[in-house]
Design a protein around this motif. Structure first.
Motif, PDB file in Angstrom:
ATOM      1  N   LEU A  82     -27.326 -21.753  41.368  1.00 29.11           N
ATOM      2  CA  LEU A  82     -25.935 -22.110  41.034  1.00 29.11           C
ATOM      3  C   LEU A  82     -25.718 -23.428  40.343  1.00 29.11           C
ATOM      4  O   LEU A  82     -26.922 -24.333  40.235  1.00 29.11           O
ATOM      5  N   LEU A  83     -24.580 -23.609  39.601  1.00 29.09           N
ATOM      6  CA  LEU A  83     -24.646 -24.866  38.988  1.00 29.09           C
ATOM      7  C   LEU A  83     -23.928 -25.941  39.936  1.00 29.09           C
ATOM      8  O   LEU A  83     -22.765 -25.697  40.389  1.00 29.09           O
ATOM      9  N   GLY A  93     -17.331 -17.034  40.081  1.00 31.58           N
ATOM     10  CA  GLY A  93     -16.447 -16.584  38.926  1.00 31.58           C
ATOM     11  C   GLY A  93     -16.934 -17.053  37.592  1.00 31.58           C
ATOM     12  O   GLY A  93     -16.382 -16.925  36.406  1.00 31.58           O
ATOM     13  N   PHE A  94     -18.191 -17.468  37.507  1.00 33.38           N
ATOM     14  CA  PHE A  94     -18.702 -18.113  36.206  1.00 33.38           C
ATOM     15  C   PHE A  94     -18.679 -17.005  35.013  1.00 33.38           C
ATOM     16  O   PHE A  94     -18.324 -17.390  34.038  1.00 33.38           O
ATOM     17  N   GLY A  95     -18.963 -15.794  35.544  1.00 36.70           N
ATOM     18  CA  GLY A  95     -18.877 -14.692  34.377  1.00 36.70           C
ATOM     19  C   GLY A  95     -17.457 -14.214  34.229  1.00 36.70           C
ATOM     20  O   GLY A  95     -17.516 -13.148  33.449  1.00 36.70           O
ATOM     21  N   SER A  97     -14.810 -15.972  32.940  1.00 35.61           N
ATOM     22  CA  SER A  97     -13.972 -17.168  32.380  1.00 35.61           C
ATOM     23  C   SER A  97     -13.031 -16.371  31.292  1.00 35.61           C
ATOM     24  O   SER A  97     -12.064 -17.158  31.018  1.00 35.61           O
ATOM     25  N   ARG A 140     -21.830 -13.661  42.411  1.00 34.18           N
ATOM     26  CA  ARG A 140     -21.566 -14.048  40.904  1.00 34.18           C
ATOM     27  C   ARG A 140     -22.095 -13.117  40.223  1.00 34.18           C
ATOM     28  O   ARG A 140     -21.346 -12.575  38.962  1.00 34.18           O
ATOM     29  N   ALA A 141     -23.146 -12.193  40.700  1.00 39.91           N
ATOM     30  CA  ALA A 141     -23.682 -11.211  39.717  1.00 39.91           C
ATOM     31  C   ALA A 141     -22.984  -9.981  39.957  1.00 39.91           C
ATOM     32  O   ALA A 141     -22.905  -9.308  38.925  1.00 39.91           O
TER      33      ALA A 141
ATOM     34  N   ILE B 171     -31.292 -23.281  34.905  1.00 41.27           N
ATOM     35  CA  ILE B 171     -29.975 -23.403  34.528  1.00 41.27           C
ATOM     36  C   ILE B 171     -29.210 -22.839  33.591  1.00 41.27           C
ATOM     37  O   ILE B 171     -28.491 -22.189  33.343  1.00 41.27           O
ATOM     38  N   PHE B 178     -25.005 -15.081  31.130  1.00 41.74           N
ATOM     39  CA  PHE B 178     -23.672 -14.779  31.263  1.00 41.74           C
ATOM     40  C   PHE B 178     -23.016 -14.840  29.641  1.00 41.74           C
ATOM     41  O   PHE B 178     -21.770 -15.138  29.320  1.00 41.74           O
ATOM     42  N   ARG B 188     -19.950 -25.892  29.135  1.00 41.25           N
ATOM     43  CA  ARG B 188     -20.099 -25.450  30.624  1.00 41.25           C
ATOM     44  C   ARG B 188     -21.428 -25.619  31.389  1.00 41.25           C
ATOM     45  O   ARG B 188     -21.515 -25.739  32.331  1.00 41.25           O
TER      46      ARG B 188
END
Lengths: 260, 277
Positions: A82-83, A93-95, A97, A140-141, B171, B178, B188
Protein backbone atom coordinates in the motif's frame (compact mmCIF):
# COMPACT_ATOMS: atom_id res chain seq x y z
CA UNK A 1 -7.96 -17.11 -22.69
CA UNK A 2 -4.39 -16.73 -21.47
CA UNK A 3 -1.66 -18.56 -23.35
CA UNK A 4 2.02 -19.02 -22.57
CA UNK A 5 3.79 -19.83 -25.79
CA UNK A 6 7.24 -21.40 -25.36
CA UNK A 7 8.10 -18.87 -22.72
CA UNK A 8 11.70 -18.53 -21.54
CA UNK A 9 13.45 -16.00 -19.35
CA UNK A 10 17.20 -15.71 -18.98
CA UNK A 11 18.50 -12.94 -16.74
CA UNK A 12 21.41 -10.72 -17.68
CA UNK A 13 23.76 -12.71 -15.44
CA UNK A 14 22.96 -15.86 -17.41
CA UNK A 15 20.57 -17.41 -14.88
CA UNK A 16 17.91 -19.35 -16.72
CA UNK A 17 14.83 -18.63 -14.67
CA UNK A 18 12.28 -20.16 -17.02
CA UNK A 19 12.50 -22.41 -20.00
CA UNK A 20 9.88 -23.57 -22.49
CA UNK A 21 6.73 -22.83 -20.55
CA UNK A 22 3.55 -23.81 -22.43
CA UNK A 23 0.24 -23.39 -20.64
CA UNK A 24 -3.24 -22.34 -21.68
CA UNK A 25 -5.59 -20.94 -19.09
CA UNK A 26 -9.29 -20.75 -19.95
CA UNK A 27 -11.23 -17.59 -19.19
CA UNK A 28 -12.52 -17.68 -15.64
CA UNK A 29 -10.19 -20.52 -14.65
CA UNK A 30 -8.15 -20.37 -11.44
CA UNK A 31 -4.69 -21.75 -12.02
CA UNK A 32 -2.24 -22.38 -9.20
CA UNK A 33 1.51 -22.57 -9.75
CA UNK A 34 3.28 -24.57 -7.05
CA UNK A 35 6.85 -25.72 -6.70
CA UNK A 36 9.96 -25.47 -4.60
CA UNK A 37 11.79 -22.21 -4.28
CA UNK A 38 13.73 -20.95 -7.27
CA UNK A 39 11.54 -22.63 -9.85
CA UNK A 40 10.56 -19.36 -11.48
CA UNK A 41 6.99 -19.02 -10.24
CA UNK A 42 7.37 -15.37 -9.36
CA UNK A 43 9.35 -14.70 -12.55
CA UNK A 44 6.52 -16.18 -14.57
CA UNK A 45 3.99 -13.99 -12.81
CA UNK A 46 6.10 -10.86 -13.37
CA UNK A 47 6.21 -11.66 -17.08
CA UNK A 48 2.43 -11.97 -17.22
CA UNK A 49 2.09 -8.71 -15.28
CA UNK A 50 4.26 -7.02 -17.89
CA UNK A 51 6.80 -5.96 -15.27
CA UNK A 52 9.55 -7.97 -17.01
CA UNK A 53 10.00 -9.01 -20.63
CA UNK A 54 10.37 -12.65 -21.69
CA UNK A 55 13.65 -13.60 -23.38
CA UNK A 56 11.85 -15.95 -25.75
CA UNK A 57 8.26 -16.84 -26.44
CA UNK A 58 5.09 -14.87 -25.91
CA UNK A 59 2.24 -14.41 -23.50
CA UNK A 60 -1.10 -13.90 -25.18
CA UNK A 61 -4.16 -12.57 -23.41
CA UNK A 62 -7.11 -12.86 -25.79
CA UNK A 63 -4.78 -12.90 -28.80
CA UNK A 64 -2.85 -9.78 -27.75
CA UNK A 65 0.74 -10.18 -26.59
CA UNK A 66 1.53 -8.82 -23.12
CA UNK A 67 4.64 -6.66 -23.18
CA UNK A 68 3.80 -4.07 -20.54
CA UNK A 69 1.30 -3.69 -17.67
CA UNK A 70 -2.28 -3.66 -18.90
CA UNK A 71 -5.37 -2.03 -17.48
CA UNK A 72 -7.32 -5.28 -17.47
CA UNK A 73 -4.67 -7.21 -15.55
CA UNK A 74 -4.73 -6.89 -11.76
CA UNK A 75 -1.81 -7.84 -9.53
CA UNK A 76 -1.75 -8.76 -5.86
CA UNK A 77 1.78 -8.95 -4.54
CA UNK A 78 3.23 -11.02 -1.75
CA UNK A 79 3.23 -7.92 0.46
CA UNK A 80 0.32 -5.46 0.58
CA UNK A 81 2.44 -2.70 -1.02
CA UNK A 82 0.00 0.00 0.00
CA UNK A 83 1.15 3.57 -0.46
CA UNK A 84 1.62 4.75 3.12
CA UNK A 85 0.74 8.38 2.33
CA UNK A 86 -2.72 7.51 1.01
CA UNK A 87 -5.76 6.68 3.11
CA UNK A 88 -7.26 3.21 2.84
CA UNK A 89 -9.90 4.52 0.43
CA UNK A 90 -7.33 6.27 -1.78
CA UNK A 91 -5.20 3.15 -1.82
CA UNK A 92 -8.12 0.95 -2.82
CA UNK A 93 -9.10 3.46 -5.51
CA UNK A 94 -5.55 3.97 -6.80
CA UNK A 95 -6.39 2.48 -10.20
CA UNK A 96 -9.61 4.47 -10.57
CA UNK A 97 -8.17 7.98 -10.83
CA UNK A 98 -9.76 8.40 -14.27
CA UNK A 99 -13.26 8.18 -12.75
CA UNK A 100 -15.15 11.11 -11.22
CA UNK A 101 -14.78 11.30 -7.43
CA UNK A 102 -18.34 10.26 -6.63
CA UNK A 103 -18.19 7.18 -8.83
CA UNK A 104 -14.79 6.27 -7.47
CA UNK A 105 -15.89 6.59 -3.89
CA UNK A 106 -18.97 4.44 -4.58
CA UNK A 107 -16.86 1.65 -6.10
CA UNK A 108 -14.24 1.85 -3.37
CA UNK A 109 -16.79 1.75 -0.58
CA UNK A 110 -18.34 -1.32 -2.16
CA UNK A 111 -15.02 -3.08 -2.65
CA UNK A 112 -13.87 -2.36 0.90
CA UNK A 113 -17.17 -3.63 2.28
CA UNK A 114 -16.71 -6.87 0.40
CA UNK A 115 -13.32 -7.51 1.97
CA UNK A 116 -14.80 -6.74 5.37
CA UNK A 117 -13.29 -3.28 5.78
CA UNK A 118 -16.39 -1.10 5.70
CA UNK A 119 -15.80 2.04 7.74
CA UNK A 120 -12.01 1.90 7.33
CA UNK A 121 -11.97 4.38 4.41
CA UNK A 122 -10.29 7.26 6.26
CA UNK A 123 -7.66 5.19 8.09
CA UNK A 124 -3.95 5.24 7.28
CA UNK A 125 -2.36 1.94 6.21
CA UNK A 126 -0.15 2.03 9.31
CA UNK A 127 -3.25 1.72 11.47
CA UNK A 128 -4.17 -1.65 9.93
CA UNK A 129 -2.92 -5.11 10.75
CA UNK A 130 -1.08 -7.13 8.11
CA UNK A 131 -4.19 -9.09 7.16
CA UNK A 132 -6.25 -5.93 6.83
CA UNK A 133 -3.59 -4.33 4.64
CA UNK A 134 -3.56 -7.35 2.37
CA UNK A 135 -7.36 -7.10 2.11
CA UNK A 136 -7.01 -3.48 0.98
CA UNK A 137 -4.55 -4.72 -1.65
CA UNK A 138 -7.11 -7.31 -2.80
CA UNK A 139 -9.76 -4.60 -3.03
CA UNK A 140 -7.34 -2.36 -4.96
CA UNK A 141 -6.68 -5.10 -7.51
CA UNK A 142 -10.30 -6.17 -7.94
CA UNK A 143 -12.09 -2.82 -7.88
CA UNK A 144 -10.91 -2.17 -11.46
CA UNK A 145 -12.63 -5.42 -12.53
CA UNK A 146 -9.61 -6.99 -14.26
CA UNK A 147 -10.02 -9.76 -16.81
CA UNK A 148 -6.95 -11.44 -15.40
CA UNK A 149 -5.85 -11.45 -11.78
CA UNK A 150 -2.30 -12.37 -10.79
CA UNK A 151 -1.41 -13.28 -7.22
CA UNK A 152 2.09 -13.89 -5.93
CA UNK A 153 1.80 -15.84 -2.68
CA UNK A 154 -0.58 -13.17 -1.41
CA UNK A 155 -1.36 -14.92 1.84
CA UNK A 156 2.01 -16.41 2.69
CA UNK A 157 2.88 -13.87 5.37
CA UNK A 158 -0.38 -14.33 7.24
CA UNK A 159 -1.46 -16.67 9.99
CA UNK A 160 -3.73 -19.65 9.25
CA UNK A 161 -6.96 -18.05 10.51
CA UNK A 162 -6.46 -14.86 8.52
CA UNK A 163 -5.50 -16.88 5.47
CA UNK A 164 -8.65 -19.03 5.60
CA UNK A 165 -10.82 -15.95 5.96
CA UNK A 166 -9.10 -14.23 3.04
CA UNK A 167 -9.63 -17.32 0.86
CA UNK A 168 -13.34 -16.83 1.50
CA UNK A 169 -13.20 -13.13 0.62
CA UNK A 170 -11.26 -13.83 -2.52
CA UNK A 171 -13.59 -16.56 -3.80
CA UNK A 172 -16.61 -14.38 -3.12
CA UNK A 173 -15.07 -11.54 -5.11
CA UNK A 174 -14.05 -13.93 -7.86
CA UNK A 175 -17.63 -15.26 -8.12
CA UNK A 176 -18.84 -11.77 -9.00
CA UNK A 177 -16.94 -11.16 -12.21
CA UNK A 178 -15.12 -14.50 -12.69
CA UNK A 179 -11.76 -13.18 -13.84
CA UNK A 180 -9.07 -15.59 -14.94
CA UNK A 181 -6.71 -16.07 -11.99
CA UNK A 182 -3.10 -17.19 -11.98
CA UNK A 183 -1.78 -17.61 -8.46
CA UNK A 184 1.62 -18.57 -7.17
CA UNK A 185 1.72 -20.43 -3.88
CA UNK A 186 3.90 -22.81 -1.94
CA UNK A 187 0.94 -23.94 0.11
CA UNK A 188 -0.57 -27.04 -1.51
CA UNK A 189 -3.69 -26.84 0.63
CA UNK A 190 -4.27 -23.29 -0.58
CA UNK A 191 -3.91 -24.47 -4.18
CA UNK A 192 -6.39 -27.31 -3.66
CA UNK A 193 -8.79 -24.96 -1.91
CA UNK A 194 -8.81 -22.29 -4.60
CA UNK A 195 -7.58 -23.61 -7.95
CA UNK A 196 -9.24 -25.46 -10.81
CA UNK A 197 -5.88 -26.67 -12.00
CA UNK A 198 -2.53 -27.03 -10.25
CA UNK A 199 0.69 -26.73 -12.21
CA UNK A 200 3.77 -28.11 -10.48
CA UNK A 201 7.05 -26.51 -11.48
CA UNK A 202 10.68 -27.58 -11.16
CA UNK A 203 13.77 -25.42 -10.70
CA UNK A 204 17.00 -24.83 -12.64
CA UNK A 205 15.76 -23.87 -15.14
CA UNK A 206 12.17 -23.19 -14.10
CA UNK A 207 9.92 -25.52 -16.07
CA UNK A 208 6.62 -27.38 -15.83
CA UNK A 209 6.86 -30.76 -14.16
CA UNK A 210 3.26 -31.88 -14.19
CA UNK A 211 -0.23 -30.58 -13.94
CA UNK A 212 -3.21 -31.73 -11.98
CA UNK A 213 -6.91 -31.07 -12.55
CA UNK A 214 -8.76 -30.37 -9.35
CA UNK A 215 -11.87 -32.58 -9.38
CA UNK A 216 -13.49 -30.87 -6.39
CA UNK A 217 -16.54 -28.67 -6.80
CA UNK A 218 -17.03 -25.43 -4.90
CA UNK A 219 -17.57 -24.76 -2.09
CA UNK A 220 -14.72 -26.97 -0.95
CA UNK A 221 -14.60 -28.39 2.52
CA UNK A 222 -11.03 -28.60 3.77
CA UNK A 223 -12.00 -31.45 6.08
CA UNK A 224 -13.71 -33.68 3.54
CA UNK A 225 -12.02 -36.95 2.47
CA UNK A 226 -12.13 -35.90 -1.19
CA UNK A 227 -10.25 -32.70 -0.35
CA UNK A 228 -7.73 -34.73 1.62
CA UNK A 229 -7.24 -37.13 -1.29
CA UNK A 230 -6.70 -34.32 -3.80
CA UNK A 231 -4.30 -32.61 -1.48
CA UNK A 232 -2.37 -35.86 -1.06
CA UNK A 233 -2.12 -36.36 -4.79
CA UNK A 234 -0.88 -32.80 -5.22
CA UNK A 235 1.68 -33.29 -2.46
CA UNK A 236 2.86 -36.54 -4.06
CA UNK A 237 3.36 -34.75 -7.37
CA UNK A 238 5.22 -31.96 -5.61
CA UNK A 239 7.44 -34.48 -3.80
CA UNK A 240 8.20 -36.22 -7.06
CA UNK A 241 9.11 -32.89 -8.62
CA UNK A 242 11.73 -32.42 -5.91
CA UNK A 243 13.37 -35.83 -6.43
CA UNK A 244 12.88 -36.40 -10.16
CA UNK A 245 15.23 -34.31 -12.22
CA UNK A 246 13.45 -34.97 -15.52
CA UNK A 247 10.07 -33.39 -16.16
CA UNK A 248 7.36 -35.94 -16.73
CA UNK A 249 6.40 -34.53 -20.12
CA UNK A 250 9.92 -35.04 -21.46
CA UNK A 251 9.98 -38.59 -20.18
CA UNK A 252 6.74 -39.34 -21.95
CA UNK A 253 8.11 -37.90 -25.14
CA UNK A 254 11.30 -39.94 -24.83
CA UNK A 255 9.53 -43.23 -24.22
CA UNK A 256 7.25 -42.52 -27.09
CA UNK A 257 10.28 -41.96 -29.23
CA UNK A 258 11.86 -45.22 -28.13
CA UNK A 259 8.74 -47.11 -28.90
CA UNK A 260 8.73 -45.71 -32.38
CA UNK B 1 -23.24 -8.44 -4.13
CA UNK B 2 -22.24 -10.87 -1.48
CA UNK B 3 -21.75 -10.10 2.14
CA UNK B 4 -19.03 -11.80 4.02
CA UNK B 5 -18.62 -12.23 7.68
CA UNK B 6 -15.27 -11.42 9.03
CA UNK B 7 -13.53 -13.59 11.52
CA UNK B 8 -13.11 -11.58 14.70
CA UNK B 9 -9.54 -12.74 14.95
CA UNK B 10 -8.63 -11.01 11.71
CA UNK B 11 -9.91 -7.69 12.80
CA UNK B 12 -7.81 -6.78 15.75
CA UNK B 13 -6.15 -3.44 15.35
CA UNK B 14 -2.67 -2.72 16.60
CA UNK B 15 -2.90 -0.16 19.36
CA UNK B 16 -0.30 2.57 19.22
CA UNK B 17 1.47 2.98 22.54
CA UNK B 18 0.76 6.43 23.87
CA UNK B 19 2.27 8.00 26.92
CA UNK B 20 -0.15 9.76 29.26
CA UNK B 21 -0.29 13.50 28.43
CA UNK B 22 0.54 14.49 31.99
CA UNK B 23 3.72 12.45 32.15
CA UNK B 24 4.72 13.71 28.69
CA UNK B 25 4.45 17.33 29.77
CA UNK B 26 6.33 16.46 32.95
CA UNK B 27 9.11 14.87 30.95
CA UNK B 28 9.37 17.94 28.79
CA UNK B 29 9.65 20.22 31.81
CA UNK B 30 12.31 17.98 33.31
CA UNK B 31 14.64 19.11 30.54
CA UNK B 32 14.63 22.64 31.99
CA UNK B 33 15.73 21.43 35.39
CA UNK B 34 19.46 21.25 34.79
CA UNK B 35 19.98 24.63 33.07
CA UNK B 36 17.74 26.42 35.59
CA UNK B 37 19.55 24.93 38.56
CA UNK B 38 22.93 25.85 37.07
CA UNK B 39 21.78 29.40 36.37
CA UNK B 40 20.37 29.91 39.84
CA UNK B 41 23.50 28.42 41.40
CA UNK B 42 25.72 30.76 39.41
CA UNK B 43 23.59 33.76 40.35
CA UNK B 44 23.88 32.86 44.06
CA UNK B 45 27.64 32.28 43.85
CA UNK B 46 28.24 35.64 42.15
CA UNK B 47 25.96 37.53 44.53
CA UNK B 48 27.59 35.94 47.54
CA UNK B 49 30.92 37.12 46.20
CA UNK B 50 32.20 33.56 45.94
CA UNK B 51 32.71 33.86 42.19
CA UNK B 52 33.75 36.69 39.95
CA UNK B 53 31.02 37.36 37.39
CA UNK B 54 33.09 39.54 35.11
CA UNK B 55 33.90 36.99 32.38
CA UNK B 56 30.79 34.89 32.96
CA UNK B 57 28.06 37.32 33.99
CA UNK B 58 25.20 35.96 36.11
CA UNK B 59 21.76 35.45 34.53
CA UNK B 60 20.41 38.70 35.99
CA UNK B 61 23.03 40.78 34.16
CA UNK B 62 22.53 38.92 30.89
CA UNK B 63 18.79 39.36 31.27
CA UNK B 64 19.19 43.07 31.83
CA UNK B 65 21.40 43.45 28.77
CA UNK B 66 18.95 41.49 26.69
CA UNK B 67 16.12 43.69 27.96
CA UNK B 68 18.01 46.88 27.16
CA UNK B 69 18.82 45.62 23.66
CA UNK B 70 15.17 44.78 23.14
CA UNK B 71 13.89 48.12 24.45
CA UNK B 72 16.33 50.16 22.38
CA UNK B 73 15.21 48.20 19.29
CA UNK B 74 18.80 47.13 18.58
CA UNK B 75 18.00 43.46 19.17
CA UNK B 76 15.24 43.47 16.56
CA UNK B 77 17.39 45.22 13.96
CA UNK B 78 20.16 42.66 14.44
CA UNK B 79 17.80 39.69 14.58
CA UNK B 80 16.00 40.88 11.44
CA UNK B 81 19.29 41.27 9.56
CA UNK B 82 20.40 37.78 10.56
CA UNK B 83 17.02 36.24 9.77
CA UNK B 84 16.95 37.89 6.37
CA UNK B 85 20.40 36.51 5.49
CA UNK B 86 19.48 33.00 6.62
CA UNK B 87 16.18 33.14 4.74
CA UNK B 88 17.82 34.29 1.51
CA UNK B 89 20.71 31.83 1.78
CA UNK B 90 18.42 28.99 2.77
CA UNK B 91 16.03 29.74 -0.08
CA UNK B 92 18.79 29.70 -2.69
CA UNK B 93 20.68 26.75 -1.20
CA UNK B 94 17.56 24.64 -0.71
CA UNK B 95 16.23 25.38 -4.21
CA UNK B 96 19.51 24.60 -5.98
CA UNK B 97 20.17 21.60 -3.70
CA UNK B 98 16.73 20.15 -4.37
CA UNK B 99 16.99 20.69 -8.13
CA UNK B 100 20.47 19.17 -8.46
CA UNK B 101 19.65 16.40 -6.00
CA UNK B 102 16.58 15.48 -8.04
CA UNK B 103 18.60 15.59 -11.23
CA UNK B 104 21.44 13.36 -10.05
CA UNK B 105 19.04 11.08 -8.19
CA UNK B 106 16.83 10.55 -11.22
CA UNK B 107 19.29 10.48 -14.11
CA UNK B 108 22.34 8.19 -14.00
CA UNK B 109 24.02 10.37 -16.64
CA UNK B 110 23.65 13.51 -14.50
CA UNK B 111 24.89 11.54 -11.51
CA UNK B 112 27.99 10.42 -13.38
CA UNK B 113 28.69 13.94 -14.59
CA UNK B 114 27.89 16.05 -11.54
CA UNK B 115 28.10 13.98 -8.41
CA UNK B 116 31.90 13.45 -8.26
CA UNK B 117 32.53 17.19 -8.61
CA UNK B 118 29.93 18.08 -6.01
CA UNK B 119 31.28 15.46 -3.61
CA UNK B 120 34.76 16.90 -4.06
CA UNK B 121 33.48 20.43 -3.37
CA UNK B 122 31.73 19.11 -0.28
CA UNK B 123 35.07 18.08 1.15
CA UNK B 124 36.11 21.74 1.28
CA UNK B 125 35.28 23.36 4.61
CA UNK B 126 32.73 25.93 3.52
CA UNK B 127 34.35 28.75 5.51
CA UNK B 128 37.31 28.41 3.17
CA UNK B 129 35.20 30.02 0.47
CA UNK B 130 34.86 33.26 2.42
CA UNK B 131 37.90 35.14 0.98
CA UNK B 132 36.94 34.14 -2.53
CA UNK B 133 33.31 35.10 -2.03
CA UNK B 134 34.34 38.48 -0.67
CA UNK B 135 36.45 39.05 -3.78
CA UNK B 136 33.63 37.91 -6.02
CA UNK B 137 30.56 39.32 -4.31
CA UNK B 138 31.94 42.22 -2.27
CA UNK B 139 31.89 42.65 1.47
CA UNK B 140 28.18 43.30 1.82
CA UNK B 141 25.14 41.05 1.72
CA UNK B 142 25.82 39.00 -1.42
CA UNK B 143 28.93 37.26 -0.10
CA UNK B 144 27.22 36.38 3.19
CA UNK B 145 24.14 35.01 1.49
CA UNK B 146 26.35 33.01 -0.87
CA UNK B 147 28.22 31.43 2.02
CA UNK B 148 24.99 30.45 3.76
CA UNK B 149 23.59 29.09 0.49
CA UNK B 150 26.67 26.88 0.09
CA UNK B 151 26.22 25.61 3.63
CA UNK B 152 22.55 24.81 3.06
CA UNK B 153 23.11 23.34 -0.38
CA UNK B 154 25.06 20.22 0.56
CA UNK B 155 22.81 18.56 3.12
CA UNK B 156 19.77 19.27 0.93
CA UNK B 157 21.49 17.98 -2.21
CA UNK B 158 22.71 14.79 -0.51
CA UNK B 159 19.37 14.21 1.19
CA UNK B 160 17.30 14.56 -1.96
CA UNK B 161 19.63 12.45 -4.11
CA UNK B 162 19.78 9.71 -1.48
CA UNK B 163 16.02 9.81 -1.00
CA UNK B 164 15.41 9.32 -4.71
CA UNK B 165 17.91 6.48 -4.92
CA UNK B 166 16.32 4.71 -1.99
CA UNK B 167 12.71 4.83 -3.21
CA UNK B 168 11.26 1.35 -2.75
CA UNK B 169 11.15 -0.53 -6.05
CA UNK B 170 8.12 -2.40 -4.78
CA UNK B 171 6.10 0.79 -4.46
CA UNK B 172 7.20 1.96 -7.90
CA UNK B 173 5.99 -1.36 -9.31
CA UNK B 174 2.54 -0.64 -7.94
CA UNK B 175 2.62 2.55 -10.02
CA UNK B 176 3.73 0.54 -13.05
CA UNK B 177 1.00 -2.05 -12.59
CA UNK B 178 -1.53 0.77 -12.64
CA UNK B 179 0.16 2.14 -15.75
CA UNK B 180 1.04 5.58 -14.45
CA UNK B 181 2.69 7.85 -16.99
CA UNK B 182 6.00 9.55 -16.20
CA UNK B 183 4.39 12.68 -14.77
CA UNK B 184 1.74 10.79 -12.81
CA UNK B 185 4.45 8.49 -11.43
CA UNK B 186 6.38 11.51 -10.15
CA UNK B 187 3.31 13.20 -8.71
CA UNK B 188 1.54 10.21 -7.20
CA UNK B 189 4.42 7.95 -6.17
CA UNK B 190 7.92 9.42 -6.29
CA UNK B 191 7.25 12.84 -4.79
CA UNK B 192 5.27 11.62 -1.79
CA UNK B 193 7.85 8.88 -1.28
CA UNK B 194 10.77 11.32 -0.90
CA UNK B 195 8.81 13.95 1.04
CA UNK B 196 9.88 12.84 4.56
CA UNK B 197 13.56 12.65 3.60
CA UNK B 198 13.35 15.96 1.79
CA UNK B 199 11.91 17.68 4.84
CA UNK B 200 14.60 16.16 7.04
CA UNK B 201 17.25 17.40 4.61
CA UNK B 202 15.73 20.89 4.68
CA UNK B 203 15.84 20.89 8.47
CA UNK B 204 19.47 19.88 8.41
CA UNK B 205 20.15 22.59 5.86
CA UNK B 206 18.43 25.21 7.96
CA UNK B 207 20.54 24.24 10.97
CA UNK B 208 23.69 24.66 8.91
CA UNK B 209 22.35 27.96 7.60
CA UNK B 210 22.37 29.29 11.15
CA UNK B 211 25.91 28.02 11.68
CA UNK B 212 27.12 29.77 8.59
CA UNK B 213 25.36 33.04 9.26
CA UNK B 214 27.41 33.34 12.44
CA UNK B 215 30.60 32.73 10.49
CA UNK B 216 29.58 35.21 7.80
CA UNK B 217 28.70 37.91 10.30
CA UNK B 218 31.80 37.44 12.40
CA UNK B 219 33.89 37.95 9.25
CA UNK B 220 32.58 41.47 8.96
CA UNK B 221 29.16 43.00 9.24
CA UNK B 222 27.68 46.19 10.51
CA UNK B 223 24.53 44.55 11.84
CA UNK B 224 23.22 41.14 12.71
CA UNK B 225 23.49 38.96 15.79
CA UNK B 226 26.95 37.84 14.69
CA UNK B 227 28.03 41.49 14.66
CA UNK B 228 26.69 41.76 18.21
CA UNK B 229 29.00 38.90 19.19
CA UNK B 230 32.04 40.66 17.79
CA UNK B 231 30.93 43.94 19.26
CA UNK B 232 30.65 42.39 22.72
CA UNK B 233 34.11 40.90 22.36
CA UNK B 234 35.71 44.17 21.28
CA UNK B 235 34.01 46.17 24.03
CA UNK B 236 34.82 43.52 26.60
CA UNK B 237 31.17 42.86 27.37
CA UNK B 238 30.53 39.13 27.81
CA UNK B 239 26.92 39.89 28.75
CA UNK B 240 26.31 41.19 25.20
CA UNK B 241 27.93 38.08 23.75
CA UNK B 242 25.78 35.79 25.83
CA UNK B 243 22.68 37.82 25.01
CA UNK B 244 23.47 37.40 21.30
CA UNK B 245 24.06 33.67 21.78
CA UNK B 246 20.69 33.35 23.49
CA UNK B 247 19.05 35.30 20.67
CA UNK B 248 20.68 32.94 18.16
CA UNK B 249 19.39 29.91 20.02
CA UNK B 250 15.86 31.29 20.21
CA UNK B 251 15.89 32.31 16.56
CA UNK B 252 17.24 28.94 15.41
CA UNK B 253 14.76 27.01 17.46
CA UNK B 254 11.95 29.21 16.23
CA UNK B 255 12.91 28.75 12.57
CA UNK B 256 13.23 24.98 13.03
CA UNK B 257 9.88 24.84 14.76
CA UNK B 258 8.30 26.85 11.98
CA UNK B 259 9.67 24.51 9.33
CA UNK B 260 8.50 21.51 11.33
CA UNK B 261 5.02 22.99 11.75
CA UNK B 262 4.79 23.78 8.04
CA UNK B 263 5.81 20.28 6.97
CA UNK B 264 4.04 18.20 9.61
CA UNK B 265 0.58 18.22 7.96
CA UNK B 266 2.13 16.50 4.93
CA UNK B 267 3.55 13.71 7.02
CA UNK B 268 0.52 12.72 9.07
CA UNK B 269 0.63 9.30 7.43
CA UNK B 270 4.10 8.44 8.70
CA UNK B 271 4.51 5.42 10.89
CA UNK B 272 7.24 6.77 13.11
CA UNK B 273 7.89 7.86 16.64
CA UNK B 274 8.55 11.36 15.39
CA UNK B 275 5.82 13.19 17.29
CA UNK B 276 7.33 11.92 20.48
CA UNK B 277 10.72 13.42 19.71
Amino acid sequence: MLTFDQLSKTYADGTRALSGIDISVAAGEILALVGGSGCGKTTLLRLVAGLDRPSEGRILLDEAAITEPRADVGVIFQEPRLLPWLSVADNAGFGLSHLPAAERSRLVTGALARVGLAGYEARWPRELSGGQQQRVAIARALVTRPKLLLMDEPFSALDATTRASLHGHLLALWEESRPTVVMVTHDVEEAVKLADRIVVMQPRPGRIFDELDNPLTRPRDRLSPAFEATKREALRTLDRSLTDSEPRQHKAAESAGMWW
Amino acid sequence: MSTIEIAEAVDEKPVAPQARPASRAGLRLAGFLLPVILAVLWEILVRAGLANGRLMPPPSVVGKTLWQLAVSGELWTHAAATLWRVAAGFGIGAAVGTALGALTGALPLARGLLDPTLQALRAIPSIAWVPLFILWFGIFEASKVALIAVGVFFPVYLGVAAAILSIDRKIVEVGRVFRLGKLAMVRRVLLPAILPDWFTALRGGLGLGFMFVVAAEIMGASEGLGYLLVDGQQLGRPDTIIAAIIAFAVLGKFADGLLLALTRPFLAWQDTARDRL
